[in-house]
Each structure stands twice: as C-alpha cells, then as structure tokens.
Design a protein around this motif. Structure first.
Motif, PDB file in Angstrom:
ATOM      1  N   THR A 250     -17.666 -27.450 -29.953  1.00  0.00           N
ATOM      2  CA  THR A 250     -17.446 -27.641 -31.584  1.00  0.00           C
ATOM      3  C   THR A 250     -15.848 -27.188 -31.558  1.00  0.00           C
ATOM      4  N   ARG A 251     -14.891 -27.923 -32.158  1.00  0.00           N
ATOM      5  CA  ARG A 251     -13.705 -27.788 -32.182  1.00  0.00           C
ATOM      6  C   ARG A 251     -12.960 -28.759 -33.208  1.00  0.00           C
ATOM      7  N   GLY A 252     -11.832 -28.249 -33.524  1.00  0.00           N
ATOM      8  CA  GLY A 252     -11.058 -29.120 -34.549  1.00  0.00           C
ATOM      9  C   GLY A 252     -10.587 -30.421 -33.811  1.00  0.00           C
TER      10      GLY A 252
ATOM     11  N   ILE B 286     -12.948 -15.381 -25.789  1.00  0.00           N
ATOM     12  CA  ILE B 286     -11.436 -15.338 -26.134  1.00  0.00           C
ATOM     13  C   ILE B 286     -10.577 -15.793 -25.242  1.00  0.00           C
ATOM     14  N   GLU B 287      -9.853 -16.827 -25.748  1.00  0.00           N
ATOM     15  CA  GLU B 287      -8.946 -17.522 -24.630  1.00  0.00           C
ATOM     16  C   GLU B 287      -7.495 -16.966 -24.528  1.00  0.00           C
ATOM     17  N   ASP B 288      -7.727 -16.107 -23.672  1.00  0.00           N
ATOM     18  CA  ASP B 288      -6.279 -15.276 -23.514  1.00  0.00           C
ATOM     19  C   ASP B 288      -5.739 -15.407 -22.168  1.00  0.00           C
TER      20      ASP B 288
ATOM     21  N   SER C 194      -9.352 -23.847 -17.402  1.00  0.00           N
ATOM     22  CA  SER C 194     -10.251 -22.526 -17.830  1.00  0.00           C
ATOM     23  C   SER C 194     -11.450 -23.260 -18.689  1.00  0.00           C
ATOM     24  N   VAL C 195     -10.746 -23.886 -19.707  1.00  0.00           N
ATOM     25  CA  VAL C 195     -12.055 -24.442 -20.945  1.00  0.00           C
ATOM     26  C   VAL C 195     -13.227 -25.239 -20.227  1.00  0.00           C
ATOM     27  N   VAL C 196     -12.791 -26.081 -19.187  1.00  0.00           N
ATOM     28  CA  VAL C 196     -14.072 -26.913 -18.544  1.00  0.00           C
ATOM     29  C   VAL C 196     -14.771 -25.845 -17.809  1.00  0.00           C
TER      30      VAL C 196
ATOM     31  N   ALA D  75      -1.237 -23.493 -39.677  1.00  0.00           N
ATOM     32  CA  ALA D  75      -0.479 -22.971 -38.387  1.00  0.00           C
ATOM     33  C   ALA D  75      -0.773 -21.497 -38.496  1.00  0.00           C
ATOM     34  N   LYS D  76      -0.970 -20.672 -37.149  1.00  0.00           N
ATOM     35  CA  LYS D  76      -1.171 -19.017 -37.106  1.00  0.00           C
ATOM     36  C   LYS D  76       0.061 -18.517 -37.885  1.00  0.00           C
ATOM     37  N   SER D  77       1.198 -19.311 -37.728  1.00  0.00           N
ATOM     38  CA  SER D  77       2.430 -18.703 -38.454  1.00  0.00           C
ATOM     39  C   SER D  77       2.273 -18.551 -39.794  1.00  0.00           C
TER      40      SER D  77
ATOM     41  N   SER E  82      -4.549 -23.082 -16.574  1.00  0.00           N
ATOM     42  CA  SER E  82      -4.231 -23.852 -17.728  1.00  0.00           C
ATOM     43  C   SER E  82      -5.291 -23.786 -18.386  1.00  0.00           C
ATOM     44  N   TYR E  83      -5.202 -24.322 -19.919  1.00  0.00           N
ATOM     45  CA  TYR E  83      -6.066 -24.364 -20.917  1.00  0.00           C
ATOM     46  C   TYR E  83      -7.227 -25.169 -20.478  1.00  0.00           C
ATOM     47  N   HIS E  84      -6.461 -26.474 -19.985  1.00  0.00           N
ATOM     48  CA  HIS E  84      -7.848 -27.443 -19.799  1.00  0.00           C
ATOM     49  C   HIS E  84      -8.706 -26.907 -18.519  1.00  0.00           C
TER      50      HIS E  84
ATOM     51  N   SER F 127     -23.547 -23.497 -28.586  1.00  0.00           N
ATOM     52  CA  SER F 127     -22.297 -23.588 -28.810  1.00  0.00           C
ATOM     53  C   SER F 127     -21.310 -22.640 -28.920  1.00  0.00           C
ATOM     54  N   ARG F 128     -19.811 -22.618 -28.937  1.00  0.00           N
ATOM     55  CA  ARG F 128     -19.211 -21.562 -28.822  1.00  0.00           C
ATOM     56  C   ARG F 128     -17.786 -21.840 -29.704  1.00  0.00           C
ATOM     57  N   PHE F 129     -17.276 -20.651 -30.007  1.00  0.00           N
ATOM     58  CA  PHE F 129     -16.037 -20.414 -30.803  1.00  0.00           C
ATOM     59  C   PHE F 129     -15.216 -19.859 -29.774  1.00  0.00           C
ATOM     60  N   ALA F 130     -14.027 -20.544 -29.608  1.00  0.00           N
ATOM     61  CA  ALA F 130     -12.920 -20.070 -28.392  1.00  0.00           C
ATOM     62  C   ALA F 130     -11.712 -19.887 -28.915  1.00  0.00           C
ATOM     63  N   PRO F 131     -11.382 -19.058 -29.637  1.00  0.00           N
ATOM     64  CA  PRO F 131     -10.248 -18.854 -30.318  1.00  0.00           C
ATOM     65  C   PRO F 131      -9.104 -18.127 -29.259  1.00  0.00           C
ATOM     66  N   SER F 132      -7.820 -18.390 -29.376  1.00  0.00           N
ATOM     67  CA  SER F 132      -6.738 -17.831 -28.786  1.00  0.00           C
ATOM     68  C   SER F 132      -6.163 -16.648 -29.343  1.00  0.00           C
ATOM     69  N   PRO F 133      -6.043 -15.421 -28.938  1.00  0.00           N
ATOM     70  CA  PRO F 133      -5.598 -14.242 -29.597  1.00  0.00           C
ATOM     71  C   PRO F 133      -4.257 -14.118 -29.595  1.00  0.00           C
TER      72      PRO F 133
ATOM     73  N   ASP G 247      -7.852 -31.686 -33.731  1.00  0.00           N
ATOM     74  CA  ASP G 247      -6.401 -31.815 -32.877  1.00  0.00           C
ATOM     75  C   ASP G 247      -6.761 -31.513 -31.516  1.00  0.00           C
ATOM     76  N   LEU G 248      -7.921 -31.170 -31.154  1.00  0.00           N
ATOM     77  CA  LEU G 248      -8.352 -31.016 -29.529  1.00  0.00           C
ATOM     78  C   LEU G 248      -9.026 -32.463 -29.072  1.00  0.00           C
ATOM     79  N   TYR G 249      -9.113 -33.484 -29.979  1.00  0.00           N
ATOM     80  CA  TYR G 249      -9.980 -34.960 -29.697  1.00  0.00           C
ATOM     81  C   TYR G 249      -9.418 -35.305 -28.453  1.00  0.00           C
TER      82      TYR G 249
END
Ligand code: GLU
Length: 308
Positions: free
Chosen positions: A236-238, A59-61, A222-224, A277-279, A218-220, A23-29, A240-242
């Motif tokens: 595994t992710r929220g 790290i999705e940067d 790179s992620v695949v 939200a990150k903010s 793009s995000y899509h 599995s993975r956790f892939a946050p954007s910093p 919101d990305l369904y």
C-alpha cells in the motif's frame, strides 16, 4: 477505472485476498511525517483491518547519509498518536545490507548487472533522446555496458565509484521466459474492491541502477527483497510510486519472489494541487499536534473511520 491509461480491462479478477493478509507502511526517515504519510499509513492499516490481517512498519533508511534517528523517533510518535500499532521488532533496512547484497549477487550471477562509472553529467550529455525515465532522469545510453575488464580495473584502481545497472533488455527476456512467454503484469486493488491486472513496462526505466554508487543497494532492490521476506501480501503506497511497480515486478520475477497485490492510493495535495513534500514542515503531523489538532481530526480529515 484506469490508471495511467494501462487498464487491460480485466476487472473483478477472481483473486480474492486469502488470509493471512500482511500490509506495510515503509517510510524513509529523512524528514518529518506529513499528512500524505498519515494517509499512506492509515491506508495500510485499513487494508490489514479489512482482511483481518497484520500491518508492519518498516524503516527504509538505506540512505544512511539522509536518515536521522530523530525522524525515526518521530515516525513512532506520530503513528502512536494516530492510534496505530505494529509488530516489534521493526525492520530497519540499514541493518540488513548483506541481504540486499546477496540479492544483487544473484542478479550478477545471471549476468544481468554491469558496472557503470558514468557521472550524472556524462549520463545527461550522453542521453540520446529527451525521453526520461518515470522519475524524470535521462535514460542511460548504456555507454559503459560493454566496457572492457581492463578499463573497469583501471577505473577501480583510480578509486572511481561505480553503480551496478540492470541490463534491461536481457532482464525482460529472462523474465518473459520465466513466465512461460507471458507479459509482465501486476495486480492493482482499487478502493472499491476491484482487482485490475495492469501491464508492467519496466523498459521505461532503461538500464536502471540496482546498486547505487555510494550504497550497497537501491530503493527498488531493497523494497522487493523486504516485501518478500516479510511476507507482505499487499503493498500500500501513494500513486507517486505507481511506475516503480513495473521495475519492482521485474525484479520479483528475476529473483523468484512472490507477487504481492498493489494498492496505490490517491496523493494528498497542497491547496495549489502540488504533492506534499517533506520540506513543507507546516503540515508535519508533529506541528499539527502542537497547533492543537487531535488525531481524530486528522483521521477524519483524511476520510478514515477507525472506530468501525
Ligand atoms: N520508503 C518509501 C518512501 O518513503 C516508500 C516505499 C514504498 O512504499 O514502497 O517514499
């Protein structure tokens, strides 16, 4: 259980997770991690633990203008504080642009991408319906899909930036052919252990941007590419990305990448029911830590039990 009204009724599909589970956790910093990220991270590690597998950190940067090294350092600190560990070296997407470019090139060779010079304002003005893509952006009306080579060359000569868009109709045709005429689906693993086959509808995205104007990917895309080359079996992710999964499944089929299982978890919301939200720095994990919360408090509050 239904998600988005798209349950095909195929519960308890006989697709038991076979080792090795990754599995993975892939946050954007581009901001501090908050409780929602902690939930995502704990879910990813929980899946790995359940199936005696591994959980990776990525790290999705790709968005180098928005990514900050202090947020990368913050991610490491927060995850360690939560008691999570990961394999080194950590993959940082900004160090692998050539890999994503190669994947884009493959799609170009399949004549699936075309240059789009349209500005945001032109796309909005040209939208033929009020229907938006799953992220709320107007569906692109394909104004530049038939642009002559001469005009493209002239625009490039003038220094106009362009994105590469996916010819969605052609992409869906090719994907269907590659799947022997079968509809595009993905597998969702629910909290109660059920696997559900879900119909993917990438066409809801219209001619999606696969290579952004200002970036080589793009995000899509790179992620695949990364989920595949890192051997990720469980994404595994929220929730919101369904909807993003539809487009990502399409790219996986087009690029002959393996199909992972998806686990879209519930979102952690504010007191008023809005997604965090990150903010909203008040709920940043680092702030909770400073306010004296322990990681055990946070883990328990989010409903996980790391001690069993
Ligand atoms: N990098 C994305 C984010 O931080 C997550 C991507 C994914 O899990 O597929 O929202």
């Amino acid at each position: 259980m239904r998600i988005d009204g798209r349950n095909l009724g195929a519960n308890n599909v006989d697709r038991i997770a076979s080792p090795p589970v990754v599995s993975r956790f892939a946050p954007s910093p581009n901001g501090p991690l908050h409780l929602g990220h902690a939930y995502s991270a704990l879910s990813a590690w929980e899946i790995a633990r359940r199936y005696v597998g591994r959980c990776l950190l990525r790290i999705e940067d790709i968005d180098v203008a928005r990514s900050r090294s202090e947020h990368v350092a913050g991610i490491f600190d927060d995850l360690r504080w939560l008691g999570l560990t990961w394999d080194e070296p950590v993959l940082r997407q900004s160090e692998h642009f050539s890999v994503y470019q190669a994947a884009a090139e493959r799609l170009r060779q399949m004549q699936l991408l075309y240059r789009c010079f349209a500005t945001r304002a032109e796309i909005t003005a040209g939208a033929m319906t009020d229907i938006c893509d799953p992220e709320g952006a107007p569906i692109y009306s394909r104004q530049h899909s038939q642009m002559s080579g001469a005009e493209q060359a002239a625009r490039m000569e003038r220094g106009e930036l362009f994105a590469w868009r996916l010819d969605m109709a052609r992409a869906c045709d090719i994907a269907r052919a590659k799947r022997g005429g079968q509809a595009l689906t993905f597998t969702e693993l629910h909290d109660d252990g059920r696997h559900e086959i879900v119909m993917a509808r990438p066409e809801l995205w219209g001619d999606a941007v696969i290579v952004r104007k200002e970036l080589p990917t793009s995000y899509h895309l790179s992620v695949v590419v990364d989920d595949a080359r890192q051997g990720v079996t469980h994404v595994t992710r929220g929730r919101d990305l369904y909807a993003a999964t539809d487009l990502q499944r399409l790219l996986q089929v087009l690029l002959d990448l393996p199909e992972p299982i998806y686990c879209h978890h519930r979102l952690i919301v504010n007191d008023d029911g809005r997604k965090l939200a990150k903010s909203e720095g008040s709920r940043a994990l680092a702030d909770l830590r400073l306010q004296g919360e322990t990681s055990a408090d946070v883990v328990q509050r989010l409903g996980f039990n790391l001690s069993v």
